[in-house]
Every structure is written in C-alpha cells, then in structure tokens.
Write an enzyme that holds these catalytic residues in place. Structure first.
Site, PDB file in Angstrom:
ATOM      1  CB  CYS A 109       8.892   5.169  16.081  1.00 11.90           C
ATOM      2  SG  CYS A 109       8.092   3.627  15.646  1.00 11.90           S
ATOM      3  CG  HIS A 151      10.126   6.989  12.407  1.00  9.07           C
ATOM      4  ND1 HIS A 151      10.989   5.946  12.628  1.00  9.07           N
ATOM      5  CD2 HIS A 151       8.870   6.479  12.482  1.00  9.07           C
ATOM      6  CE1 HIS A 151      10.290   4.846  12.839  1.00  9.07           C
ATOM      7  NE2 HIS A 151       9.004   5.138  12.754  1.00  9.07           N
ATOM      8  CG  ASN A 156       8.744   1.711  11.389  1.00  9.24           C
ATOM      9  OD1 ASN A 156       9.642   1.970  12.183  1.00  9.24           O
ATOM     10  ND2 ASN A 156       7.508   2.163  11.533  1.00  9.24           N
TER      11      ASN A 156
HETATM   12  O1  UT7 Z   1       6.405   3.800  13.260  1.00 12.38           O
HETATM   13  C1  UT7 Z   1       5.085   3.653  13.669  1.00 12.38           C
HETATM   14  C2  UT7 Z   1       4.250   4.503  12.842  1.00 12.38           C
HETATM   15  N1  UT7 Z   1       3.640   3.797  11.778  1.00 12.38           N
HETATM   16  C3  UT7 Z   1       3.443   4.404  10.605  1.00 12.38           C
HETATM   17  O2  UT7 Z   1       3.923   5.485  10.395  1.00 12.38           O
HETATM   18  C4  UT7 Z   1       2.574   3.772   9.586  1.00 12.38           C
HETATM   19  C5  UT7 Z   1       1.678   4.844   8.981  1.00 12.38           C
HETATM   20  N2  UT7 Z   1       0.749   4.303   8.008  1.00 12.38           N
HETATM   21  C6  UT7 Z   1       1.150   3.862   6.810  1.00 12.38           C
HETATM   22  O3  UT7 Z   1       2.322   3.872   6.481  1.00 12.38           O
HETATM   23  C7  UT7 Z   1       0.087   3.420   5.839  1.00 12.38           C
HETATM   24  O4  UT7 Z   1      -1.169   3.807   6.329  1.00 12.38           O
HETATM   25  C8  UT7 Z   1       0.104   1.894   5.579  1.00 12.38           C
HETATM   26  C9  UT7 Z   1       1.338   1.512   4.789  1.00 12.38           C
HETATM   27  C10 UT7 Z   1       0.084   1.142   6.899  1.00 12.38           C
HETATM   28  C11 UT7 Z   1      -1.118   1.509   4.772  1.00 12.38           C
HETATM   29  O5  UT7 Z   1      -1.153   2.230   3.553  1.00 12.38           O
HETATM   30  P1  UT7 Z   1      -2.498   2.956   3.083  1.00 12.38           P
HETATM   31  O6  UT7 Z   1      -2.241   3.528   1.757  1.00 12.38           O
HETATM   32  O7  UT7 Z   1      -2.909   3.891   4.185  1.00 12.38           O
HETATM   33  O8  UT7 Z   1      -3.479   1.736   2.938  1.00 12.38           O
HETATM   34  P2  UT7 Z   1      -4.873   1.514   3.664  1.00 12.38           P
HETATM   35  O9  UT7 Z   1      -4.652   1.146   5.095  1.00 12.38           O
HETATM   36  O10 UT7 Z   1      -5.756   2.664   3.355  1.00 12.38           O
HETATM   37  O11 UT7 Z   1      -5.388   0.214   2.905  1.00 12.38           O
HETATM   38  C12 UT7 Z   1      -5.715   0.254   1.513  1.00 12.38           C
HETATM   39  C13 UT7 Z   1      -6.043  -1.161   1.060  1.00 12.38           C
HETATM   40  C14 UT7 Z   1      -7.023  -1.873   2.007  1.00 12.38           C
HETATM   41  O12 UT7 Z   1      -7.884  -2.656   1.205  1.00 12.38           O
HETATM   42  P3  UT7 Z   1      -9.367  -2.117   0.855  1.00 12.38           P
HETATM   43  O13 UT7 Z   1     -10.038  -1.906   2.182  1.00 12.38           O
HETATM   44  O14 UT7 Z   1      -9.165  -0.831   0.099  1.00 12.38           O
HETATM   45  O15 UT7 Z   1      -9.924  -3.235   0.039  1.00 12.38           O
HETATM   46  C15 UT7 Z   1      -6.154  -2.793   2.803  1.00 12.38           C
HETATM   47  O16 UT7 Z   1      -6.818  -3.938   3.263  1.00 12.38           O
HETATM   48  O17 UT7 Z   1      -4.866  -1.956   1.052  1.00 12.38           O
HETATM   49  C16 UT7 Z   1      -5.109  -3.174   1.772  1.00 12.38           C
HETATM   50  N3  UT7 Z   1      -3.860  -3.631   2.352  1.00 12.38           N
HETATM   51  C17 UT7 Z   1      -2.999  -4.439   1.701  1.00 12.38           C
HETATM   52  N4  UT7 Z   1      -3.062  -4.986   0.487  1.00 12.38           N
HETATM   53  C18 UT7 Z   1      -2.008  -5.747   0.113  1.00 12.38           C
HETATM   54  C19 UT7 Z   1      -3.327  -3.333   3.574  1.00 12.38           C
HETATM   55  N5  UT7 Z   1      -2.143  -3.937   3.720  1.00 12.38           N
HETATM   56  C20 UT7 Z   1      -1.921  -4.625   2.580  1.00 12.38           C
HETATM   57  C21 UT7 Z   1      -0.863  -5.438   2.123  1.00 12.38           C
HETATM   58  N6  UT7 Z   1      -0.958  -5.972   0.887  1.00 12.38           N
HETATM   59  N7  UT7 Z   1       0.246  -5.680   2.871  1.00 12.38           N
END
Ligand code: UT7
Length: 321
Positions: A110, A245, A275
């Site tokens: 990215c 970004h 993204n």
């Molecule tokens: O350009 C490349 C660089 N990439 C990035 O910059 C991405 C950076 N990371 C992020 O933007 C965030 O970490 C995410 C958007 C990917 C995830 O958000 P988060 O607030 O960090 O969520 P998490 O990974 O801590 O997950 C929280 C919960 C999990 O469930 P449990 O374990 O708490 O039961 C996930 O399984 O949310 C769940 N989850 C979802 N639920 C519904 C993860 N994806 C989804 C989804 N829908 N699409």
C-alpha cells in the site's frame, strides 16, 4: 531540483459492492463494517481489466497536465501485481498510451505511491527526466479470500495517476521497510504440478492479522508525520491537507486526534472505495484536484503504510492553479 505535480487522473471500476452484499456469503453486517472501518462500498473490476483502468487514469492525468504520452521520460507503475506477471503493467500502459520511454512496475504494498514518488525524485535529481508518469493500479479482488470476513470486506480495486514535471515542490520524501511475512501476506501462487503439490489450500490468497497491522499503522503514521514535518522545517499546523492511506477511518481519526488537527484537513475516500492499496492516495489526490479543493501553495502531507511491511511519507507544495 525535484518535481512538481502537473496532472492527476483516476479511474474506478463501474461495479460497486455494498456492505450488505457480503452478508450473503459471510457472517458480517453493514453495522460491523461501518463502525469498525468506516467503509460503506467498494468498486471491483468486473467488465474492465486492470490495464484498462490504469490507462484511463493515466490518460486523464496527461490531459490534466496538458502533456502528451510522448513527453514522458519514464512510466512507473505501483501495483501489488500487474495484469500479468509479465509483461509489467507499466509496459502495457506504455504501449496503450503510445509512449516511447522506459517503463517498470514496483511493488511496495500500500506504500507503492510513496515509493514511486521517492524513485521519481531520484530520477529528477539525477537529471534523467523532465516528465514522469506514475500510475498506481490495484486489483485486490483477485487475491481476496471470500470466506474470510476479516479481510474480504476491506479492499477495493481502482487506479490513480499523477504526472510529475521538473520543479521545486517536493519538500521531503521518506520511505522505509521492515520485512516480515507473518502479519500481512499475499502469496499469489498455486504451486501444484506433476513434481510437487502445495499443502496449503488457499496459498494464493491474502491473509492478515488485522489487530497487529492496526497497531503498526497507528504508530507508523504518527512517527512518519512527525518526521516528515520536521524534515521539511514545518509543523502539523502548516499542513493544509493530510492525505493518508485509506485503510480504515479509525486509523485516520487516531492520527488526527493525536495531531490536534481539524477533520477538514483529512479528506477520505475509504467510505466509497475501501482500501485500494497503492491507488488510495492518488485516487484521493485526483478527487481533491477535480473538485477544486486544492489552492496554489497548499501544503500536502502524504503518508502510507502496508504489506512488506513498508511505509512512506512525503510533503509537497501544490503548484497548480
Ligand atoms: O492496507 C493494508 C493495511 N491494512 C490495514 O491497515 C488494516 C488494519 N486493521 C484494521 O483495520 C482492523 O484491525 C480490522 C478492520 C481488520 C479489524 O477490526 P478490529 O476492531 O481490529 O477487529 P478484530 O480483528 O479485533 O475483531 C473483533 C471481532 C472478532 O470477533 P471476536 O473474536 O471478538 O468474537 C472478529 O472475528 O470482530 C470479528 N470480525 C467480524 N465480525 C463481523 C472480524 N471481521 C468481521 C466482519 N464482520 N467482517
């Protein structure tokens, strides 16, 4: 002597996918995607090709610069992977534009646009170019694991381009990397054949440890902005627009809050595009240019982070009227 931006262009595929559309095949919701990322929809390549959108963005940038393809001394394409492994996407763009200059792809995840700007700056400083076309074009949809709700909802396809011409608008440009595979990977290959077979089923697809990348992103953006403004002898208050970004609205909000800067200084396209990897900042820049939001003399700070891991930042004075 470095460069000034003389033209911008962009192209988004026609096909759009709303958050609700994902609920048909993964356990997710519009509410989760919107509150955790800010993303509402994204564009995916369906009826176009990656080279077509790259060419269209490039043609618009050339037109905006008032220059012809024949004026370019280099075409640099930032992409995770071109349409084919070979020829490069830059060569396909060069052929379609009818340019007659060297052309190559670079992959810095990215952060590709920042790496391309840094490389272009070296060409200008070495006296090797008067005009350079940078086109950032991405088709992340080819690499998404549609069963993985934590990644497939985040990305989109698109292309953004700039024409750079000899000038003095670049105040600083920085790039960095810390190579690692574990937190963000797109193997992009399926190794199977008569003599070997791949044991991992979804080896070609994107996988990410979102939480780790989130932490990396927040820290990197903060450090890069601080270092870039210091390098340029400025403060954050001197910056008119921060073009970060567009991975997640929460990462952008965190930077804004820490810097005590108003929301208007942080334009975004993540709501509409998701993204788009290397294309995200040039897409945003073109939108600001087309909507006449940029004034001559405005100070723009660009900052990206991504797979590699890589990062980069840049401060440019906007010189177009
Ligand atoms: O350009 C490349 C660089 N990439 C990035 O910059 C991405 C950076 N990371 C992020 O933007 C965030 O970490 C995410 C958007 C990917 C995830 O958000 P988060 O607030 O960090 O969520 P998490 O990974 O801590 O997950 C929280 C919960 C999990 O469930 P449990 O374990 O708490 O039961 C996930 O399984 O949310 C769940 N989850 C979802 N639920 C519904 C993860 N994806 C989804 C989804 N829908 N699409």
């Amino acid at each position: 002597m470095s460069f000034t931006i003389t033209g911008t262009g962009s192209c988004l595929p026609a096909f759009t996918v709303q958050n609700d559309d994902f609920t048909k095949f993964v356990d997710t919701s519009d509410e989760w995607i919107t509150t955790r990322t800010g993303i509402r929809r994204r564009h995916f390549i369906k009826d176009e090709t990656l080279s077509q959108i790259a060419v269209e963005a490039s043609q618009k940038a050339l037109e905006n610069a008032g220059l012809a393809a024949a004026d370019m001394d280099l075409i640099l394409c930032a992409t995770l992977q071109g349409e084919d492994v070979s020829p490069s996407l830059a060569c396909l763009v060069q052929a379609e534009l009818g340019a007659n200059c060297p052309a190559f792809d670079l992959n810095a995840g990215c952060s590709g646009f920042l790496y391309a700007l840094h490389s272009a700056a070296a060409y200008f400083r070495a006296g090797m170019a008067n005009h350079i076309l940078i086109v950032c074009a991405e088709q992340l949809s080819r690499f998404l694991d549609w069963k993985d709700r934590s990644t497939c909802v985040l990305f989109g396809d698109g292309a953004g381009a700039v024409v750079l011409s000899r000038g003095d608008s670049l105040l600083t440009v920085r790039t960095g990397a810390r190579g690692q595979r574990e937190n963000l990977q797109v193997p992009g290959r399926n190794v199977s054949g008569p003599f070997w077979h791949d044991t991992e089923k979804s080896r070609s697809l994107l996988s990410m440890n979102g939480r780790e990348i989130f932490k990396f992103a927040v820290t990197t953006v903060q450090n890069e902005i601080e270092s870039a403004v210091k390098d340029a002898g400025l403060t954050a208050d001197d910056v008119d627009y921060f073009l970060l970004h567009q991975a997640n609205g929460r990462i952008i909000d965190s930077a804004r809050t820490r810097l005590h800067q108003p929301e208007e200084k942080f334009p975004g396209n993540y709501e509409e595009c998701g993204n788009t990897s290397a294309a995200s900042i040039p897409l945003l820049l073109d939108e600001l240019n087309r909507n006449h939001r940029l004034k001559k003399g405005d100070i723009l700070l660009l900052c990206a982070f991504g797979a590699g891991l890589t990062w980069g930042s840049c401060i440019i004075r906007w010189e177009k009227n």
